[in-house]
Scaffold this motif. Structure first.
Motif, PDB file in Angstrom:
ATOM      1  N   LEU A  36      -9.602  34.799 -26.782  1.00  0.00           N
ATOM      2  CA  LEU A  36      -9.082  36.043 -26.230  1.00  0.00           C
ATOM      3  C   LEU A  36     -10.135  37.142 -26.259  1.00  0.00           C
ATOM      4  O   LEU A  36     -10.982  37.183 -27.154  1.00  0.00           O
ATOM      5  N   SER A  37     -10.047  38.045 -25.301  1.00  0.00           N
ATOM      6  CA  SER A  37     -11.031  39.116 -25.202  1.00  0.00           C
ATOM      7  C   SER A  37     -10.787  40.197 -26.250  1.00  0.00           C
ATOM      8  O   SER A  37      -9.648  40.621 -26.468  1.00  0.00           O
ATOM      9  N   LEU A  94      -2.143  46.332 -18.026  1.00  0.00           N
ATOM     10  CA  LEU A  94      -2.567  46.170 -16.633  1.00  0.00           C
ATOM     11  C   LEU A  94      -1.635  45.237 -15.873  1.00  0.00           C
ATOM     12  O   LEU A  94      -1.325  45.466 -14.709  1.00  0.00           O
ATOM     13  N   HIS A  95      -1.199  44.157 -16.527  1.00  0.00           N
ATOM     14  CA  HIS A  95      -0.257  43.247 -15.874  1.00  0.00           C
ATOM     15  C   HIS A  95       0.468  42.409 -16.914  1.00  0.00           C
ATOM     16  O   HIS A  95      -0.063  42.103 -17.977  1.00  0.00           O
ATOM     17  N   ASN A  96       1.690  42.046 -16.573  1.00  0.00           N
ATOM     18  CA  ASN A  96       2.496  41.150 -17.382  1.00  0.00           C
ATOM     19  C   ASN A  96       2.005  39.709 -17.218  1.00  0.00           C
ATOM     20  O   ASN A  96       1.699  39.258 -16.111  1.00  0.00           O
ATOM     21  N   GLU A  97       1.930  39.000 -18.327  1.00  0.00           N
ATOM     22  CA  GLU A  97       1.670  37.557 -18.330  1.00  0.00           C
ATOM     23  C   GLU A  97       0.594  37.142 -17.327  1.00  0.00           C
ATOM     24  O   GLU A  97       0.852  36.444 -16.344  1.00  0.00           O
ATOM     25  N   ASP A 156      -1.322  41.195  -1.694  1.00  0.00           N
ATOM     26  CA  ASP A 156      -1.831  39.844  -1.493  1.00  0.00           C
ATOM     27  C   ASP A 156      -3.140  39.849  -0.712  1.00  0.00           C
ATOM     28  O   ASP A 156      -3.956  38.933  -0.855  1.00  0.00           O
ATOM     29  N   ALA A 157      -3.355  40.880   0.097  1.00  0.00           N
ATOM     30  CA  ALA A 157      -4.592  40.984   0.875  1.00  0.00           C
ATOM     31  C   ALA A 157      -5.791  41.346   0.004  1.00  0.00           C
ATOM     32  O   ALA A 157      -6.936  41.179   0.443  1.00  0.00           O
ATOM     33  N   VAL A 158      -5.547  41.826  -1.204  1.00  0.00           N
ATOM     34  CA  VAL A 158      -6.646  42.144  -2.117  1.00  0.00           C
ATOM     35  C   VAL A 158      -7.261  40.836  -2.591  1.00  0.00           C
ATOM     36  O   VAL A 158      -6.554  39.959  -3.103  1.00  0.00           O
ATOM     37  N   PRO A 159      -8.567  40.636  -2.420  1.00  0.00           N
ATOM     38  CA  PRO A 159      -9.201  39.400  -2.893  1.00  0.00           C
ATOM     39  C   PRO A 159      -8.919  39.171  -4.377  1.00  0.00           C
ATOM     40  O   PRO A 159      -8.805  40.130  -5.160  1.00  0.00           O
ATOM     41  N   LEU A 160      -8.801  37.921  -4.761  1.00  0.00           N
ATOM     42  CA  LEU A 160      -8.461  37.571  -6.142  1.00  0.00           C
ATOM     43  C   LEU A 160      -9.371  38.278  -7.139  1.00  0.00           C
ATOM     44  O   LEU A 160      -8.906  38.818  -8.154  1.00  0.00           O
ATOM     45  N   ALA A 161     -10.646  38.315  -6.846  1.00  0.00           N
ATOM     46  CA  ALA A 161     -11.610  38.903  -7.782  1.00  0.00           C
ATOM     47  C   ALA A 161     -11.448  40.410  -7.938  1.00  0.00           C
ATOM     48  O   ALA A 161     -11.952  40.990  -8.909  1.00  0.00           O
ATOM     49  N   GLY A 162     -10.746  41.076  -7.013  1.00  0.00           N
ATOM     50  CA  GLY A 162     -10.606  42.528  -7.079  1.00  0.00           C
ATOM     51  C   GLY A 162      -9.266  43.008  -7.575  1.00  0.00           C
ATOM     52  O   GLY A 162      -9.022  44.221  -7.600  1.00  0.00           O
ATOM     53  N   LEU A 213      -3.336  35.979 -10.584  1.00  0.00           N
ATOM     54  CA  LEU A 213      -4.497  36.733 -11.044  1.00  0.00           C
ATOM     55  C   LEU A 213      -5.539  35.767 -11.595  1.00  0.00           C
ATOM     56  O   LEU A 213      -5.195  34.689 -12.093  1.00  0.00           O
ATOM     57  N   PRO A 214      -6.823  36.141 -11.544  1.00  0.00           N
ATOM     58  CA  PRO A 214      -7.848  35.301 -12.156  1.00  0.00           C
ATOM     59  C   PRO A 214      -7.815  35.450 -13.673  1.00  0.00           C
ATOM     60  O   PRO A 214      -7.116  36.323 -14.206  1.00  0.00           O
ATOM     61  N   PRO A 215      -8.554  34.625 -14.407  1.00  0.00           N
ATOM     62  CA  PRO A 215      -8.662  34.822 -15.857  1.00  0.00           C
ATOM     63  C   PRO A 215      -9.152  36.232 -16.181  1.00  0.00           C
ATOM     64  O   PRO A 215      -9.909  36.835 -15.409  1.00  0.00           O
ATOM     65  N   VAL A 216      -8.725  36.752 -17.316  1.00  0.00           N
ATOM     66  CA  VAL A 216      -9.059  38.125 -17.686  1.00  0.00           C
ATOM     67  C   VAL A 216     -10.567  38.352 -17.716  1.00  0.00           C
ATOM     68  O   VAL A 216     -11.057  39.437 -17.371  1.00  0.00           O
ATOM     69  N   GLY A 217     -11.310  37.326 -18.103  1.00  0.00           N
ATOM     70  CA  GLY A 217     -12.761  37.465 -18.166  1.00  0.00           C
ATOM     71  C   GLY A 217     -13.414  37.676 -16.813  1.00  0.00           C
ATOM     72  O   GLY A 217     -14.578  38.098 -16.730  1.00  0.00           O
ATOM     73  N   GLN A 218     -12.669  37.410 -15.752  1.00  0.00           N
ATOM     74  CA  GLN A 218     -13.205  37.581 -14.398  1.00  0.00           C
ATOM     75  C   GLN A 218     -12.693  38.888 -13.787  1.00  0.00           C
ATOM     76  O   GLN A 218     -11.916  38.897 -12.855  1.00  0.00           O
ATOM     77  N   GLY A 219     -13.107  39.979 -14.370  1.00  0.00           N
ATOM     78  CA  GLY A 219     -12.764  41.301 -13.850  1.00  0.00           C
ATOM     79  C   GLY A 219     -11.799  42.090 -14.688  1.00  0.00           C
ATOM     80  O   GLY A 219     -11.775  43.322 -14.637  1.00  0.00           O
ATOM     81  N   GLY A 220     -10.977  41.417 -15.489  1.00  0.00           N
ATOM     82  CA  GLY A 220      -9.970  42.126 -16.266  1.00  0.00           C
ATOM     83  C   GLY A 220     -10.546  42.962 -17.383  1.00  0.00           C
ATOM     84  O   GLY A 220     -10.085  44.081 -17.647  1.00  0.00           O
ATOM     85  N   VAL A 221     -11.543  42.450 -18.057  1.00  0.00           N
ATOM     86  CA  VAL A 221     -12.147  43.180 -19.175  1.00  0.00           C
ATOM     87  C   VAL A 221     -12.779  44.479 -18.678  1.00  0.00           C
ATOM     88  O   VAL A 221     -12.543  45.558 -19.235  1.00  0.00           O
TER      89      VAL A 221
END
Length: 435
Positions: A246-247, A199-202, A163-169, A208-216
């Motif tokens: 979708l990406s 990488l993650h379920n659902e 939880d301490a990990v910033p959302l974007a990371g 988590l942020p939207p996949v386009g914000q770091g997930g791709v």
């Protein structure tokens, strides 16, 4: 006479059963998936379904499954977050003891975890992979850590660290953790057991942020580190009406198909999935509760950090713990006829949308969860002939449209009562694998 010209359909006249995209040659042609999720370590106490990994794998293979999908807890076992001691000596507590007796979640699905034991989760993961190889089963590695896994621990450090990990990371730490974990799996000679990595379920229902914000970028980095591995994320409710959003980075179209229909009608009526509702429980829910149900106030709440670590609410826990499962099922069966056609069409249309998107992108499609939705542990609506017919409709549609992997039913796993219906699971899994 001349034939009238009535235009050109967009979709072919008949579905294409060929796979929507190529899969590695060493993996099964079709995946019959059993959803072990995080329960393989949260229901592993003495006498519980996963007390012995090899026995659970034997039972799974005996029912015709050739794939299991798990939370590999990468952030705990390989996240580099200072949790190594916890990964090798993890206390499992569940959601904790309830003031009215028993424990929170005792009659829910997935949350019915009494706990009371410790385990070496890292060692257990490799034990699972070795058991899978012995039984001819492949494993889908995923993470439920930003959805609920840490809430079952008796120590908040796992949740506090992630939880301490910033959302974007958060996608970055997931990718790095999986990269290290896959390094170790490869070094152990078990990489061929991995079907693909999520990488993650659902991601649409997780912290988590939207996949386009770091997930791709994170998926691409993991794929660069392990170029022989399929890397993706999953969606609990993919955008069926806008699949173009979708990406293209998804190397597997791993989506979930739940058709709530009549279940959603009941849930709205009794307001069971909300949070902070005034006057909860309402009259409709009270009419369905067990005679021995305590008040909502007397029932209490799990520790605050546990509720923060999961996506379910205190109202859900109370409702599912104290609902009269027979009354619940009776309401669903009484009203199913009003929703039947819509539910069948919804399952079919969503499966087709997923498979067509996957074929367009040239990637394999997987339905990793489905088919109705979240019900009380002792409810049998989805396990009944009605629920099984919906599941079979989804499975047959998936196979007809070239889906690579499909779940028999999210409730068909060692930690659910439906596990006892081995003949049905063998029959539908034979459809999937051609066995």
């Amino acid at each position: 006479m001349t034939e009238r010209y009535l235009g050109t359909p967009v979709l072919p006249a008949a579905p294409d059963p060929a796979l929507t995209g190529p899969v590695p040659a060493h993996l099964p042609r079709r995946l019959a998936i059993c959803l072990w999720d995080f329960s393989w370590y949260t229901r592993a106490g003495d006498g519980e379904p996963f007390a012995e990994v090899d026995r659970a794998m034997t039972e799974t293979a005996d029912r015709g499954y050739n794939a299991v999908r798990i939370c590999a807890a990468p952030l705990l076992v390989a996240g580099g977050l200072g949790l190594d001691d916890l990964a090798t000596d993890l206390p499992i507590e569940g959601l904790g003891p309830a003031p009215t007796g028993g424990f929170f979640g005792q009659r829910t699905r997935w949350y019915d975890t009494p706990g009371g034991y410790r385990l070496d989760l890292r060692a257990r993961l490799f034990e699972l992979l070795e058991a899978a190889r012995r039984h001819g089963v492949v494993v889908i590695l995923a993470s439920w850590e930003y959805q609920q896994s840490p809430s079952f621990a008796g120590d908040p450090r796992w949740f506090e660290a992630i939880d301490a990990v910033p959302l974007a990371g958060r996608y970055d730490v997931l990718a790095d953790a999986f990269a290290r974990l896959l390094d170790d799996v490869r070094a152990a000679g078990l990489i061929d057991v991995v079907a693909f990595t999520e990488l993650h379920n659902e991601v649409d229902f997780s912290i988590l942020p939207p996949v386009g914000q770091g997930g791709v970028a994170a998926m691409e980095r993991l794929r660069t580190r392990h170029p022989d591995q399929l890397v993706t994320v999953s969606y609990g409710k993919p955008p069926h009406l806008a699949m173009h959003r979708l990406s293209p980075a998804l190397a597997v179209a791993q989506f979930h198909v739940y058709s709530y229909g009549v279940l959603d009608a009941l849930q709205r009526r009794i307001d069971i999935r909300s949070e902070g509702s005034e006057g909860f429980p309402n009259a409709e829910l009270r009419a369905l509760l067990r005679p021995d149900a305590p008040s909502f106030a007397d029932y209490g709440r799990p520790a605050e950090w546990k509720l923060r670590a999961t996506v379910i609410t205190d109202q859900m826990l109370y409702g599912y713990d104290w609902i009269d499962a027979d009354a619940w099922d009776a309401w669903l069966l009484d009203h199913y006829g009003e929703h039947r056609e819509v539910m069948l069409r919804e399952i079919e249309s969503r499966v087709v949308a997923i498979s067509e998107w996957a074929r367009w992108r040239g990637v394999p499609a997987v339905i990793g969860e489905g088919w109705v939705g979240y019900t009380p542990r002792d409810g049998w609506f989805e396990e009944s002939p009605v629920g099984r017919s919906l599941a079979e409709h989804g499975i047959r549609t998936a196979l007809a449209h070239g889906v690579w992997g499909v779940v028999a039913c999210s409730n068909a796993a060692p930690h659910h009562p439906m596990w006892a219906d081995a003949p049905w699971q063998r029959r539908v899994n034979a459809l999937v694998t051609g066995g």
